[in-house]
Scaffold this active site. Sequence first.
Site, PDB file in Angstrom:
ATOM      1  N   HIS A 179       0.869  -0.987  -0.021  1.00 52.23           N
ATOM      2  CA  HIS A 179       0.003  -0.060  -0.068  1.00 52.23           C
ATOM      3  C   HIS A 179       0.797   1.336  -0.200  1.00 52.23           C
ATOM      4  O   HIS A 179       0.707   2.164  -0.785  1.00 52.23           O
ATOM      5  CB  HIS A 179      -0.900   0.044   1.290  1.00 52.23           C
ATOM      6  CG  HIS A 179      -1.960   1.028   1.190  1.00 52.23           C
ATOM      7  ND1 HIS A 179      -1.246   2.454   1.585  1.00 52.23           N
ATOM      8  CD2 HIS A 179      -3.305   1.202   1.336  1.00 52.23           C
ATOM      9  CE1 HIS A 179      -2.339   3.330   1.708  1.00 52.23           C
ATOM     10  NE2 HIS A 179      -3.617   2.643   1.569  1.00 52.23           N
ATOM     11  N   GLY A 180       2.036   1.335   0.756  1.00 52.52           N
ATOM     12  CA  GLY A 180       2.716   2.632   1.086  1.00 52.52           C
ATOM     13  C   GLY A 180       2.409   3.424   2.089  1.00 52.52           C
ATOM     14  O   GLY A 180       3.187   4.085   2.617  1.00 52.52           O
ATOM     15  N   ASP A 181       1.357   3.498   2.384  1.00 52.89           N
ATOM     16  CA  ASP A 181       0.678   3.974   3.676  1.00 52.89           C
ATOM     17  C   ASP A 181      -0.374   3.416   4.412  1.00 52.89           C
ATOM     18  O   ASP A 181      -1.555   4.048   4.377  1.00 52.89           O
ATOM     19  CB  ASP A 181       0.405   5.587   3.409  1.00 52.89           C
ATOM     20  CG  ASP A 181       0.270   6.552   4.446  1.00 52.89           C
ATOM     21  OD1 ASP A 181       0.219   6.269   5.371  1.00 52.89           O
ATOM     22  OD2 ASP A 181      -0.481   7.865   4.143  1.00 52.89           O
ATOM     23  N   ALA A 182       0.041   2.460   4.830  1.00 56.48           N
ATOM     24  CA  ALA A 182      -1.144   1.292   5.449  1.00 56.48           C
ATOM     25  C   ALA A 182      -1.538   1.705   6.796  1.00 56.48           C
ATOM     26  O   ALA A 182      -1.931   0.897   7.654  1.00 56.48           O
ATOM     27  CB  ALA A 182      -0.622  -0.064   5.479  1.00 56.48           C
ATOM     28  N   ASN A 186      -6.449   4.886   6.414  1.00 58.41           N
ATOM     29  CA  ASN A 186      -6.427   4.505   5.009  1.00 58.41           C
ATOM     30  C   ASN A 186      -6.924   3.146   4.577  1.00 58.41           C
ATOM     31  O   ASN A 186      -6.972   2.909   3.555  1.00 58.41           O
ATOM     32  CB  ASN A 186      -5.142   4.512   4.225  1.00 58.41           C
ATOM     33  CG  ASN A 186      -4.461   5.994   4.365  1.00 58.41           C
ATOM     34  OD1 ASN A 186      -5.029   6.952   4.627  1.00 58.41           O
ATOM     35  ND2 ASN A 186      -3.145   6.160   4.511  1.00 58.41           N
TER      36      ASN A 186
END
Length: 255
Positions: A179-182, A186
Site C-alpha cells: 500500500h505504501g501508507d497502510a 487509509n
Amino acid sequence: MDVPSVVAALAGGDTITPVWCNELGGLTFRLEGEAVRYVKWVAAGTPEIDLHAEAERLAWARQWVTVPRVIEHGADDECAWLVTAGIPARSAVDPRWVAEPVTAAAAIGRGLRLLHDTLPVERCPFEWSVEGRLPRADERIADGEGPADWSPEHRHLDLAKARERLGDPPAIDKLVVCHGDACAPNTLVRDDGAFAAHVDLGSLGVADRWADLAVAAWSLEWNFGTGYDGGLYEAYGIAPDPVRIAYYRLLWDMA
C-alpha cells in the site's frame, strides 16, 4: 475553513465538507450532490504529496482491488487536485470504529492481506523498496532532521547509528505490492465490520510485506491505543516478526 477556489469550482452546487487535513497541509473535501465525490488538494511545492502519481496508482490497482475511481486530476501554479468517486464505507478511524477497535484492527489486517495476495508483483510498474526510500532519509538528514523529529520510540537513538542501521535491512520475507501508507485511516470498513477498500495509495509499490505490516500495526497505537496489533496480525495470518517490525518502523520515521 477557507475552501480553495479550485475545490469550490469542482463542487459546483454540491455541498462541500472538509474531512481531513494531513501534517503537510494537504486537504480532503467531500462533495455531496447527486453522487458523493472526494477532492484531495495540496499546495504547489509540496513534493511529499504527488497527486498525479496517486492517480496513476489508483488506476492501476483498480484493475484487481477496490480503490476509489479517479474522476479527474490536475495542477496549476498554485495547487494540485485529485477527484475520486466515493465508496460506501467509513474510515477505520471513524468514531464508529474507534469505539470498536478490535473489529477495526481485524478489518485492516484482512484488507492488507487481500491487497498483498491480489495485486500482481510481476505486473506492477511501481516500487517502494528500501533502496528507493533511503535517498529521502538522506535528504531529511541533510535538511537538519534528526531524533527530535522522530516518534518517541526512536528519539533515544544516535542519528549516525540509526542511519547505519537503515543501510543493513533484513532479508526480504515476501515481495508484494505494498500500500505504501497502510496506516489505519487509509482502510475503509463497511458497517458490518468487513473490509471495504483502501485509499491514499500515492506510495503504492513493490516491497517486502513488512514495510506495510509494521506501520499498519504501529498506527493502531496512534489511533486506538495499545494492545490491538495482535488482532491485525491474526487477521492477516502471520506471526509478528520483531526484527522486521523494528527496521521498517525506523525506516518509516527517517524516510
